[in-house]
Design an enzyme around this catalytic site. Structure first.
Site, PDB file in Angstrom:
ATOM      1  N   VAL A  79       3.679   3.343   0.726  1.00 19.13           N
ATOM      2  CA  VAL A  79       2.352   3.451   1.329  1.00 19.13           C
ATOM      3  C   VAL A  79       2.543   4.083   2.697  1.00 19.13           C
ATOM      4  O   VAL A  79       3.254   3.530   3.547  1.00 19.13           O
ATOM      5  CB  VAL A  79       1.677   2.074   1.468  1.00 19.13           C
ATOM      6  CG1 VAL A  79       0.306   2.225   2.115  1.00 19.13           C
ATOM      7  CG2 VAL A  79       1.556   1.391   0.110  1.00 19.13           C
ATOM      8  N   SER A  80       1.955   5.240   2.914  1.00 22.10           N
ATOM      9  CA  SER A  80       2.152   5.959   4.164  1.00 22.10           C
ATOM     10  C   SER A  80       1.563   5.195   5.342  1.00 22.10           C
ATOM     11  O   SER A  80       0.655   4.376   5.192  1.00 22.10           O
ATOM     12  CB  SER A  80       1.510   7.344   4.090  1.00 22.10           C
ATOM     13  OG  SER A  80       2.105   8.126   3.088  1.00 22.10           O
ATOM     14  N   ALA A  81       2.088   5.490   6.519  1.00 23.41           N
ATOM     15  CA  ALA A  81       1.573   4.889   7.744  1.00 23.41           C
ATOM     16  C   ALA A  81       0.094   5.220   7.912  1.00 23.41           C
ATOM     17  O   ALA A  81      -0.380   6.294   7.512  1.00 23.41           O
ATOM     18  CB  ALA A  81       2.360   5.391   8.946  1.00 23.41           C
TER      19      ALA A  81
END
Length: 407
Positions: A79-81
Protein backbone atom coordinates in the site's frame (compact mmCIF):
# COMPACT_ATOMS: atom_id res chain seq x y z
CA UNK A 1 -19.83 -4.30 25.43
CA UNK A 2 -16.07 -4.01 25.83
CA UNK A 3 -15.46 -5.07 22.23
CA UNK A 4 -18.08 -2.67 20.91
CA UNK A 5 -16.63 0.17 22.93
CA UNK A 6 -13.11 -0.69 21.75
CA UNK A 7 -14.26 -0.83 18.14
CA UNK A 8 -16.03 2.50 18.50
CA UNK A 9 -12.93 4.02 20.05
CA UNK A 10 -10.76 2.70 17.20
CA UNK A 11 -13.16 4.06 14.58
CA UNK A 12 -13.16 7.45 16.29
CA UNK A 13 -9.38 7.47 16.47
CA UNK A 14 -9.15 6.50 12.80
CA UNK A 15 -11.49 9.36 11.86
CA UNK A 16 -9.31 11.82 13.80
CA UNK A 17 -6.15 10.56 12.12
CA UNK A 18 -7.79 10.63 8.70
CA UNK A 19 -8.82 14.26 9.17
CA UNK A 20 -5.32 15.17 10.35
CA UNK A 21 -3.78 13.38 7.37
CA UNK A 22 -5.97 15.26 4.91
CA UNK A 23 -5.04 18.54 6.55
CA UNK A 24 -1.33 17.69 6.23
CA UNK A 25 -1.72 16.61 2.61
CA UNK A 26 -3.51 19.89 1.89
CA UNK A 27 -0.90 21.98 3.68
CA UNK A 28 1.94 20.30 1.76
CA UNK A 29 0.10 20.62 -1.58
CA UNK A 30 -0.16 16.89 -2.13
CA UNK A 31 -3.93 17.43 -2.31
CA UNK A 32 -4.97 20.43 -4.38
CA UNK A 33 -8.51 19.59 -5.57
CA UNK A 34 -11.85 19.16 -3.85
CA UNK A 35 -12.57 15.78 -5.48
CA UNK A 36 -9.35 14.18 -4.19
CA UNK A 37 -9.82 15.71 -0.75
CA UNK A 38 -13.36 14.34 -0.52
CA UNK A 39 -12.20 10.85 -1.52
CA UNK A 40 -9.36 10.72 1.01
CA UNK A 41 -11.67 12.01 3.76
CA UNK A 42 -14.27 9.36 2.97
CA UNK A 43 -12.29 6.13 2.45
CA UNK A 44 -11.10 4.39 5.67
CA UNK A 45 -7.45 3.58 4.92
CA UNK A 46 -7.11 1.21 7.87
CA UNK A 47 -9.63 -1.24 6.37
CA UNK A 48 -7.32 -1.87 3.40
CA UNK A 49 -4.21 -2.52 5.49
CA UNK A 50 -2.88 -5.91 6.65
CA UNK A 51 -4.35 -7.09 9.96
CA UNK A 52 -2.57 -5.60 12.93
CA UNK A 53 -1.34 -2.47 11.15
CA UNK A 54 -1.07 0.35 13.65
CA UNK A 55 -3.45 3.23 12.94
CA UNK A 56 -0.57 5.69 13.12
CA UNK A 57 1.15 3.78 10.32
CA UNK A 58 -2.04 3.47 8.26
CA UNK A 59 -2.45 7.24 8.44
CA UNK A 60 1.22 8.19 8.25
CA UNK A 61 2.04 10.85 5.65
CA UNK A 62 4.88 8.84 4.13
CA UNK A 63 4.32 5.33 5.51
CA UNK A 64 4.10 2.55 2.91
CA UNK A 65 2.93 -0.88 4.07
CA UNK A 66 4.10 -4.13 2.47
CA UNK A 67 1.25 -6.58 1.75
CA UNK A 68 3.22 -9.38 0.05
CA UNK A 69 6.85 -10.52 -0.25
CA UNK A 70 8.45 -13.08 -2.53
CA UNK A 71 10.36 -16.16 -1.40
CA UNK A 72 13.47 -14.01 -0.88
CA UNK A 73 11.68 -11.50 1.34
CA UNK A 74 11.57 -8.81 -1.35
CA UNK A 75 8.41 -6.67 -1.35
CA UNK A 76 6.28 -7.33 -4.44
CA UNK A 77 3.04 -5.65 -3.37
CA UNK A 78 2.35 -2.80 -0.98
CA UNK A 79 0.00 0.00 0.00
CA UNK A 80 1.70 3.18 -1.15
CA UNK A 81 2.36 6.07 1.20
CA UNK A 82 -0.55 8.47 1.57
CA UNK A 83 1.29 11.42 0.06
CA UNK A 84 2.16 9.64 -3.18
CA UNK A 85 -1.34 8.15 -3.53
CA UNK A 86 -2.83 11.63 -3.17
CA UNK A 87 -0.27 13.15 -5.50
CA UNK A 88 -0.86 10.54 -8.22
CA UNK A 89 -4.61 11.05 -7.99
CA UNK A 90 -4.01 14.76 -8.58
CA UNK A 91 -1.53 14.09 -11.39
CA UNK A 92 -4.20 12.04 -13.20
CA UNK A 93 -6.51 15.10 -13.38
CA UNK A 94 -9.57 13.02 -12.53
CA UNK A 95 -13.20 14.12 -12.59
CA UNK A 96 -16.62 12.54 -12.02
CA UNK A 97 -17.82 10.32 -14.86
CA UNK A 98 -14.36 9.31 -16.07
CA UNK A 99 -13.19 5.81 -16.96
CA UNK A 100 -9.95 4.93 -15.13
CA UNK A 101 -7.56 2.00 -15.27
CA UNK A 102 -5.36 1.14 -12.29
CA UNK A 103 -2.35 -1.11 -12.96
CA UNK A 104 -1.25 -2.77 -9.71
CA UNK A 105 -4.08 -3.71 -7.39
CA UNK A 106 -4.39 -3.24 -3.66
CA UNK A 107 -7.92 -2.04 -3.06
CA UNK A 108 -7.34 1.28 -1.35
CA UNK A 109 -6.36 3.30 -4.40
CA UNK A 110 -9.21 1.77 -6.41
CA UNK A 111 -11.63 2.87 -3.65
CA UNK A 112 -10.29 6.43 -3.94
CA UNK A 113 -10.78 6.27 -7.70
CA UNK A 114 -14.34 5.00 -7.33
CA UNK A 115 -15.16 7.88 -4.99
CA UNK A 116 -13.75 10.44 -7.42
CA UNK A 117 -15.36 9.20 -10.65
CA UNK A 118 -18.66 8.48 -8.91
CA UNK A 119 -21.51 6.22 -10.02
CA UNK A 120 -21.37 7.50 -13.61
CA UNK A 121 -17.68 6.64 -13.92
CA UNK A 122 -15.89 3.32 -14.27
CA UNK A 123 -12.82 1.88 -12.50
CA UNK A 124 -10.88 -1.20 -13.60
CA UNK A 125 -7.99 -2.50 -11.47
CA UNK A 126 -5.58 -5.12 -12.86
CA UNK A 127 -2.72 -7.11 -11.40
CA UNK A 128 -0.72 -10.08 -12.64
CA UNK A 129 -0.90 -11.85 -9.27
CA UNK A 130 -4.21 -13.66 -8.50
CA UNK A 131 -3.47 -13.57 -4.78
CA UNK A 132 -3.20 -9.77 -4.95
CA UNK A 133 -6.40 -9.37 -7.00
CA UNK A 134 -8.31 -11.74 -4.69
CA UNK A 135 -7.28 -9.67 -1.69
CA UNK A 136 -8.17 -6.40 -3.43
CA UNK A 137 -11.56 -7.68 -4.60
CA UNK A 138 -12.39 -8.98 -1.12
CA UNK A 139 -11.51 -5.69 0.55
CA UNK A 140 -13.41 -3.64 -2.03
CA UNK A 141 -16.50 -5.82 -1.62
CA UNK A 142 -16.28 -5.70 2.16
CA UNK A 143 -16.12 -1.90 2.15
CA UNK A 144 -18.91 -1.21 -0.33
CA UNK A 145 -16.95 -0.81 -3.56
CA UNK A 146 -17.41 -4.28 -5.04
CA UNK A 147 -19.95 -3.15 -7.63
CA UNK A 148 -17.98 0.00 -8.48
CA UNK A 149 -14.59 -1.52 -9.33
CA UNK A 150 -13.87 -4.36 -11.77
CA UNK A 151 -10.79 -6.30 -10.57
CA UNK A 152 -9.02 -8.30 -13.29
CA UNK A 153 -6.08 -10.72 -13.35
CA UNK A 154 -4.02 -9.57 -16.33
CA UNK A 155 -0.51 -8.63 -17.41
CA UNK A 156 -0.93 -4.96 -18.34
CA UNK A 157 1.97 -5.30 -20.78
CA UNK A 158 -0.65 -6.79 -23.11
CA UNK A 159 -3.50 -4.42 -22.27
CA UNK A 160 -6.76 -5.23 -20.53
CA UNK A 161 -9.03 -7.70 -22.32
CA UNK A 162 -12.69 -6.83 -22.62
CA UNK A 163 -12.12 -3.10 -22.10
CA UNK A 164 -12.02 -0.16 -24.46
CA UNK A 165 -10.11 3.06 -23.89
CA UNK A 166 -9.72 5.03 -20.67
CA UNK A 167 -9.67 8.71 -19.77
CA UNK A 168 -6.85 8.08 -17.31
CA UNK A 169 -4.43 5.28 -16.40
CA UNK A 170 -2.59 5.11 -13.08
CA UNK A 171 0.30 2.65 -12.81
CA UNK A 172 1.26 1.89 -9.20
CA UNK A 173 4.34 -0.24 -9.89
CA UNK A 174 7.76 0.79 -11.16
CA UNK A 175 7.75 0.68 -14.98
CA UNK A 176 10.90 0.48 -17.09
CA UNK A 177 8.93 1.19 -20.27
CA UNK A 178 5.38 1.89 -21.46
CA UNK A 179 3.74 -0.98 -23.31
CA UNK A 180 2.12 -0.12 -26.68
CA UNK A 181 -0.96 -2.13 -25.70
CA UNK A 182 -1.41 0.07 -22.65
CA UNK A 183 -1.04 3.28 -24.64
CA UNK A 184 -3.58 1.98 -27.15
CA UNK A 185 -6.14 2.02 -24.33
CA UNK A 186 -5.55 5.68 -23.46
CA UNK A 187 -7.90 8.26 -24.99
CA UNK A 188 -6.46 11.10 -27.05
CA UNK A 189 -5.85 13.87 -24.51
CA UNK A 190 -5.99 11.34 -21.67
CA UNK A 191 -3.43 11.17 -18.87
CA UNK A 192 -1.24 8.26 -17.81
CA UNK A 193 0.58 8.52 -14.48
CA UNK A 194 3.38 6.07 -13.82
CA UNK A 195 6.64 5.66 -11.90
CA UNK A 196 9.04 5.57 -14.85
CA UNK A 197 12.50 4.08 -14.31
CA UNK A 198 15.22 5.95 -16.20
CA UNK A 199 18.67 4.44 -15.80
CA UNK A 200 17.78 3.17 -12.30
CA UNK A 201 16.29 6.50 -11.13
CA UNK A 202 12.49 6.69 -10.83
CA UNK A 203 10.17 9.64 -11.30
CA UNK A 204 6.38 9.45 -11.11
CA UNK A 205 5.39 11.35 -14.24
CA UNK A 206 1.99 12.49 -15.41
CA UNK A 207 1.92 12.27 -19.23
CA UNK A 208 -0.84 13.59 -21.50
CA UNK A 209 -1.42 11.86 -24.83
CA UNK A 210 -0.72 14.31 -27.66
CA UNK A 211 -1.31 12.55 -30.95
CA UNK A 212 1.38 9.93 -31.47
CA UNK A 213 3.39 10.71 -28.32
CA UNK A 214 3.15 11.76 -24.66
CA UNK A 215 4.12 15.05 -23.02
CA UNK A 216 4.74 15.46 -19.30
CA UNK A 217 2.40 17.57 -17.21
CA UNK A 218 3.75 16.82 -13.71
CA UNK A 219 6.66 15.09 -11.98
CA UNK A 220 7.00 13.67 -8.46
CA UNK A 221 9.84 11.90 -6.62
CA UNK A 222 8.72 8.46 -5.40
CA UNK A 223 9.71 4.81 -5.34
CA UNK A 224 7.60 1.71 -6.02
CA UNK A 225 7.90 -2.05 -6.08
CA UNK A 226 8.97 -3.11 -9.62
CA UNK A 227 6.63 -4.35 -12.30
CA UNK A 228 6.28 -8.11 -12.77
CA UNK A 229 5.44 -10.12 -15.86
CA UNK A 230 6.53 -9.36 -19.41
CA UNK A 231 7.16 -5.71 -18.54
CA UNK A 232 9.68 -6.58 -15.82
CA UNK A 233 13.28 -5.40 -16.14
CA UNK A 234 16.23 -6.60 -14.07
CA UNK A 235 19.41 -4.72 -13.25
CA UNK A 236 22.82 -6.18 -14.00
CA UNK A 237 24.63 -6.58 -10.69
CA UNK A 238 28.41 -6.73 -10.17
CA UNK A 239 30.16 -7.39 -6.87
CA UNK A 240 33.26 -5.55 -5.69
CA UNK A 241 34.74 -7.54 -2.77
CA UNK A 242 36.80 -5.78 -0.13
CA UNK A 243 39.74 -7.21 1.82
CA UNK A 244 37.38 -8.68 4.45
CA UNK A 245 35.19 -10.59 2.02
CA UNK A 246 32.32 -8.08 2.20
CA UNK A 247 30.85 -6.70 -1.03
CA UNK A 248 29.89 -3.43 -2.61
CA UNK A 249 27.26 -4.07 -5.28
CA UNK A 250 27.07 -2.03 -8.48
CA UNK A 251 23.68 -2.12 -10.19
CA UNK A 252 23.45 -1.11 -13.85
CA UNK A 253 20.12 -0.46 -15.52
CA UNK A 254 21.21 -1.23 -19.08
CA UNK A 255 24.65 -0.18 -20.27
CA UNK A 256 27.45 -1.99 -18.45
CA UNK A 257 30.90 -0.42 -18.94
CA UNK A 258 33.37 -2.40 -21.04
CA UNK A 259 35.96 -4.52 -19.24
CA UNK A 260 34.34 -4.09 -15.86
CA UNK A 261 36.61 -6.87 -14.60
CA UNK A 262 39.30 -4.17 -14.45
CA UNK A 263 37.68 -3.18 -11.14
CA UNK A 264 38.77 -6.44 -9.48
CA UNK A 265 40.57 -5.58 -6.26
CA UNK A 266 40.05 -1.81 -6.44
CA UNK A 267 38.60 -1.61 -2.92
CA UNK A 268 42.00 -2.72 -1.62
CA UNK A 269 43.63 0.39 -3.13
CA UNK A 270 43.98 3.74 -1.41
CA UNK A 271 40.91 5.92 -1.63
CA UNK A 272 41.08 9.40 -3.17
CA UNK A 273 38.55 12.23 -3.21
CA UNK A 274 37.65 15.33 -5.18
CA UNK A 275 35.32 18.18 -4.21
CA UNK A 276 33.09 20.21 -6.48
CA UNK A 277 32.70 23.52 -4.70
CA UNK A 278 28.92 23.06 -5.15
CA UNK A 279 27.03 23.33 -1.87
CA UNK A 280 23.51 22.79 -0.60
CA UNK A 281 21.71 23.86 2.56
CA UNK A 282 20.66 21.51 5.33
CA UNK A 283 17.34 19.80 4.57
CA UNK A 284 17.21 20.94 0.93
CA UNK A 285 16.36 18.22 -1.59
CA UNK A 286 18.86 17.44 -4.32
CA UNK A 287 16.94 14.59 -5.92
CA UNK A 288 17.32 16.15 -9.35
CA UNK A 289 21.08 15.68 -9.09
CA UNK A 290 20.45 11.92 -9.08
CA UNK A 291 18.26 12.33 -12.16
CA UNK A 292 20.97 14.41 -13.84
CA UNK A 293 23.52 11.64 -13.18
CA UNK A 294 21.16 9.05 -14.65
CA UNK A 295 20.93 10.99 -17.89
CA UNK A 296 24.35 12.58 -18.31
CA UNK A 297 26.96 10.59 -16.36
CA UNK A 298 28.41 7.74 -18.48
CA UNK A 299 29.07 4.65 -16.36
CA UNK A 300 26.40 5.68 -13.83
CA UNK A 301 25.22 2.98 -11.42
CA UNK A 302 23.36 2.48 -8.18
CA UNK A 303 25.46 1.33 -5.27
CA UNK A 304 24.69 -0.89 -2.27
CA UNK A 305 27.18 -1.87 0.42
CA UNK A 306 27.28 -4.80 2.84
CA UNK A 307 27.50 -4.02 6.52
CA UNK A 308 31.13 -3.80 7.55
CA UNK A 309 32.45 -2.34 4.30
CA UNK A 310 34.15 1.04 4.33
CA UNK A 311 31.23 2.56 2.44
CA UNK A 312 28.64 1.22 4.86
CA UNK A 313 30.64 2.64 7.75
CA UNK A 314 30.79 6.08 6.15
CA UNK A 315 27.92 8.30 7.22
CA UNK A 316 27.75 10.77 4.34
CA UNK A 317 27.62 8.75 1.13
CA UNK A 318 24.71 8.24 -1.23
CA UNK A 319 23.82 5.16 -3.31
CA UNK A 320 25.01 6.57 -6.64
CA UNK A 321 28.30 5.87 -8.33
CA UNK A 322 30.22 5.81 -11.59
CA UNK A 323 32.62 3.41 -13.25
CA UNK A 324 35.27 4.96 -15.45
CA UNK A 325 37.88 2.59 -16.86
CA UNK A 326 39.56 0.94 -13.90
CA UNK A 327 38.12 3.45 -11.44
CA UNK A 328 35.00 3.47 -9.27
CA UNK A 329 33.66 6.62 -7.55
CA UNK A 330 30.61 7.36 -5.42
CA UNK A 331 28.74 10.49 -4.37
CA UNK A 332 29.48 11.92 -0.93
CA UNK A 333 29.23 15.21 0.96
CA UNK A 334 31.19 17.07 3.63
CA UNK A 335 30.13 19.91 5.94
CA UNK A 336 30.37 23.39 4.42
CA UNK A 337 29.03 26.44 6.25
CA UNK A 338 25.38 25.82 7.11
CA UNK A 339 25.11 22.94 4.66
CA UNK A 340 27.20 20.48 2.70
CA UNK A 341 29.55 20.35 -0.28
CA UNK A 342 29.19 17.64 -2.92
CA UNK A 343 32.13 15.50 -3.89
CA UNK A 344 33.28 12.07 -4.99
CA UNK A 345 35.42 9.42 -3.34
CA UNK A 346 37.09 6.89 -5.59
CA UNK A 347 39.19 3.72 -5.82
CA UNK A 348 41.36 2.07 -8.45
CA UNK A 349 44.05 2.97 -10.99
CA UNK A 350 41.61 5.37 -12.69
CA UNK A 351 40.27 6.83 -9.44
CA UNK A 352 41.04 10.44 -10.39
CA UNK A 353 39.26 10.06 -13.73
CA UNK A 354 36.19 8.43 -12.13
CA UNK A 355 35.93 11.07 -9.40
CA UNK A 356 36.56 13.83 -11.93
CA UNK A 357 33.72 12.60 -14.16
CA UNK A 358 31.28 12.73 -11.24
CA UNK A 359 32.46 16.14 -10.04
CA UNK A 360 32.19 17.50 -13.59
CA UNK A 361 28.52 16.50 -13.73
CA UNK A 362 27.83 17.92 -10.26
CA UNK A 363 29.08 21.27 -11.56
CA UNK A 364 27.10 20.89 -14.81
CA UNK A 365 23.92 20.22 -12.83
CA UNK A 366 24.58 23.26 -10.65
CA UNK A 367 25.10 25.41 -13.74
CA UNK A 368 22.43 24.11 -16.12
CA UNK A 369 19.86 22.02 -14.27
CA UNK A 370 19.63 22.88 -10.61
CA UNK A 371 17.00 25.60 -10.87
CA UNK A 372 15.02 24.23 -13.83
CA UNK A 373 12.10 21.80 -13.81
CA UNK A 374 12.82 19.08 -16.40
CA UNK A 375 10.20 18.25 -19.03
CA UNK A 376 9.74 14.74 -20.40
CA UNK A 377 8.30 13.21 -23.52
CA UNK A 378 7.63 9.62 -24.47
CA UNK A 379 7.93 8.76 -28.15
CA UNK A 380 6.73 5.27 -29.21
CA UNK A 381 8.77 3.51 -31.87
CA UNK A 382 6.17 4.31 -34.54
CA UNK A 383 5.86 8.02 -33.63
CA UNK A 384 7.49 10.92 -35.50
CA UNK A 385 10.86 11.26 -33.76
CA UNK A 386 11.73 14.30 -35.87
CA UNK A 387 9.42 16.26 -33.57
CA UNK A 388 11.55 15.59 -30.48
CA UNK A 389 12.73 19.02 -29.25
CA UNK A 390 16.18 19.95 -30.51
CA UNK A 391 17.41 20.72 -27.00
CA UNK A 392 16.30 17.34 -25.61
CA UNK A 393 18.40 14.36 -24.61
CA UNK A 394 16.93 10.93 -25.37
CA UNK A 395 17.06 7.55 -23.68
CA UNK A 396 16.27 4.35 -25.54
CA UNK A 397 13.62 1.96 -24.28
CA UNK A 398 12.23 -1.25 -25.74
CA UNK A 399 9.08 0.28 -27.24
CA UNK A 400 10.27 3.84 -27.85
CA UNK A 401 12.41 6.62 -26.38
CA UNK A 402 12.11 9.07 -23.51
CA UNK A 403 13.15 12.67 -24.04
CA UNK A 404 14.16 15.16 -21.37
CA UNK A 405 14.54 18.92 -21.79
CA UNK A 406 16.31 20.76 -19.02
CA UNK A 407 15.97 24.29 -20.34
Amino acid sequence: MGQIAETGFAAGRAAELRAALVDELRTKDMITSEVVEAAVRRVPRERFMPAGTDLAVAYGFDSSVVTKRDEHGVAISSVSAAYIQARMLEQAELAPGMTVLEVGSGGLNAAYLAEIVGPEGRVVSVDIDPEVTDRAATLLERNGYGSRVRVVVADAEHGVPGEGTFDAIIVTVGAWDIAPALLNQLHEGGVIVLPLIMNAVTRTIGFRRDGDHLVSTSVEVAGFVPMQGDGAHSDRVFLLPDANGQNVRLLFDTHVPDQIDRLDGVLATDRTEQWSGVTIGNGVSFADLHLWFAWFLPGFCRVAADEGTELANERRWFPFGVVHGAGFAYLTVRPAGEGFEFGARAYGPDDERAAGAMVEQIRAWDRDGRHVEPRFGYWPADSDHSRIPADAAVMDKTHGVISISWS
